[in-house]
Design an enzyme around this catalytic site. Structure first.
Site, PDB file in Angstrom:
ATOM      1  NE  ARG A  90      -3.532   2.429   2.557  1.00  0.00           N
ATOM      2  CZ  ARG A  90      -4.558   2.605   3.394  1.00  0.00           C
ATOM      3  NH1 ARG A  90      -4.857   1.666   4.270  1.00  0.00           N
ATOM      4  NH2 ARG A  90      -5.254   3.705   3.367  1.00  0.00           N
ATOM      5  CG  ASN A 144     -11.131  -1.093  -1.156  1.00  0.00           C
ATOM      6  OD1 ASN A 144     -12.268  -1.005  -1.614  1.00  0.00           O
ATOM      7  ND2 ASN A 144     -10.780  -0.561   0.002  1.00  0.00           N
ATOM      8  CB  CYS A 164     -18.263   0.208  -0.184  1.00  0.00           C
ATOM      9  SG  CYS A 164     -17.229   1.663   0.099  1.00  0.00           S
ATOM     10  CG  HIS A 194     -13.869   3.640  -3.227  1.00  0.00           C
ATOM     11  ND1 HIS A 194     -12.613   3.197  -2.891  1.00  0.00           N
ATOM     12  CD2 HIS A 194     -14.677   3.263  -2.198  1.00  0.00           C
ATOM     13  CE1 HIS A 194     -12.665   2.566  -1.723  1.00  0.00           C
ATOM     14  NE2 HIS A 194     -13.913   2.603  -1.286  1.00  0.00           N
ATOM     15  CE1 TYR A 244     -11.363   6.047  -1.405  1.00  0.00           C
ATOM     16  CE2 TYR A 244     -13.556   6.016  -0.433  1.00  0.00           C
ATOM     17  CZ  TYR A 244     -12.240   5.589  -0.440  1.00  0.00           C
ATOM     18  OH  TYR A 244     -11.799   4.714   0.516  1.00  0.00           O
TER      19      TYR A 244
END
Length: 421
Positions: A90, A144, A164, A194, A244
């Site tokens: 990440r 995700n 989500c 998102h 987002y």
């Protein structure tokens, strides 16, 4: 009822366990299996999970294992919350795209594509094992990028629904500002995972009074602050976008922020270390307050509601989920995965009808859906050219020079996870 959580060693898991314990009448779990290859983390999380169940008087059994086949054997539902490559991957997703002046984020843009390429093959392998064990089991995907992962699962014929926590989080915030029960608010939530907008906030159900105009009038400043967008943007849109959308509506500002501040991955890694220290305390028998800062707020309520509806026909009659588009949004392909209100039950999720979508939102949705289609092809079949095409199609990238540079960086940072690279 047996439920399995893949990625059970996540620091998220006590949030989920707390929901199972509190809402046991809605979802009576007899066996909760937490599976994770990280044995040290798993035992800490599993120990806290058992103590949470005991504190709440839950009679269910919590089992921990690193053996996936044992974990999914006979499961009625499998929840996926895995992170291939962990926080280290990440951290990379959030940093190398910035070198091209593009957003570095783990679910969208170049970082999101990298995560999809690492994740889709792993998830499909897990799903095949689930299908061999129990072909009637439901797969609930919280991993995700949810839209792409759920699309991969559905394309392969799995019984899957994506989940989500953005919608339930907004519902809770709106209810608090209105001084009302969240269960009484129905969101007209439309978009992709998102990439969503609240186009109405209705009291009492899908046909209820729309209080969004009053909500924006009276609380617009606070909502805008939560989203880190100017109040004027909300007034001009007339809707509430997901936070987002800031990556799209304020891209350059976001990149400047990301270049000068610690990455979210670095923050989360530090938080996880502190959480695991807390989880190791044998006296701790409830989720700690620090967990609220980790992300995933209200995940447990949403997960319990969805699992109860799929397995028992219980829970809320309408839920925001990621499901196959069909004819719901006619400007998108039928096999696209959209995030909307749906009627959920033992037969799955059926999206509710959606009023005509403003072209301002529909155009962006169509663009990102095309990217997701190309991203899935790259995840399933590999090749540098497929990665390049997906990056070129993404509205946060879109320039061939950037797409070429980012393709090279993505492959360089992810070779250990991509067998074809």
């Amino acid at each position: 009822m047996k439920l399995t959580v893949v990625g059970g060693g996540s620091t998220y898991t006590p949030e989920l366990v707390d929901g199972f314990a509190r809402l046991r009448d809605t979802l009576p779990v007899e066996e909760l299996v937490l599976v994770d290859p990280a044995a040290d983390r798993l035992e800490l999380v599993g120990g806290l999970a058992r103590r949470i169940f005991a504190r709440q008087g839950h009679a269910g059994r919590v089992v921990t294992t690193s053996d996936l086949d044992t974990a999914v054997d006979g499961a009625d539902a499998v929840l996926l919350q895995l992170r291939v490559g962990g926080q280290a991957a990440r951290q990379q997703d959030e940093t190398w795209p910035l070198e091209c002046g593009c957003v570095g984020q783990e679910t969208t843009g170049a970082g999101g594509l990298a995560k999809a390429l690492r994740t889709v093959p792993v998830v499909l392998d897990i799903a095949e094992r689930v299908r061999r064990s129990n072909p009637d089991a439901w797969i609930i995907d919280f991993t995700n990028p949810v839209g792409i992962v759920t699309r991969a699962l559905l394309r392969a014929g799995h019984r899957a629904v994506g989940l989500c926590n953005v919608a339930i989080g907004l519902q809770r915030r709106f209810a608090a500002r209105l001084g009302t029960d969240p269960a009484g608010l129905h969101l007209d939530h439309v978009g992709l995972n998102h990439l969503t907008w609240e186009t109405a906030v209705r009291r009492g159900g899908p046909d209820g009074e729309d209080v969004l105009p009053a909500l924006l009038r009276d609380h617009g400043d606070a909502i805008a602050a939560d989203l880190r967008l100017p109040r004027a943007v909300l007034d001009r849109l007339g809707v509430v976008p997901s936070y987002y959308l800031r990556y799209y509506y304020a891209h350059d500002e976001v990149v400047r922020d990301m270049r000068t501040k610690p990455s979210r991955a670095a923050e989360v890694a530090g938080m996880e270390r502190r959480l695991l220290d807390l989880y190791a305390d044998p006296a701790l028998d409830e989720k700690p307050a620090l967990l609220a800062e980790r992300g995933g707020a209200y995940y447990s309520e949403a997960a319990v509601d969805l699992a109860a509806a799929l397995l028992r026909g219980a829970g809320s009659p309408y839920q925001v989920v990621n499901a196959r588009n069909g004819s719901t949004l006619p400007f998108l392909p039928e096999d696209a995965v959209i995030e909307v209100q749906a009627a959920v039950g033992p037969k799955g999720a059926s999206p509710l009808p959606v009023p005509r979508v403003d072209p301002l939102f529909a155009g962006l949705m169509a663009n990102v859906t095309a990217y997701e289609d190309l991203a899935l092809e790259a995840a399933l079949h590999g090749s540098r050219e497929r990665v390049f095409r997906a990056l070129l199609a993404h509205p946060l990238i879109g320039q061939y020079e950037y797409a070429e540079r980012l393709t090279g960086q993505l492959l360089a940072h992810n070779r250990e996870y991509l067998t074809w690279a």
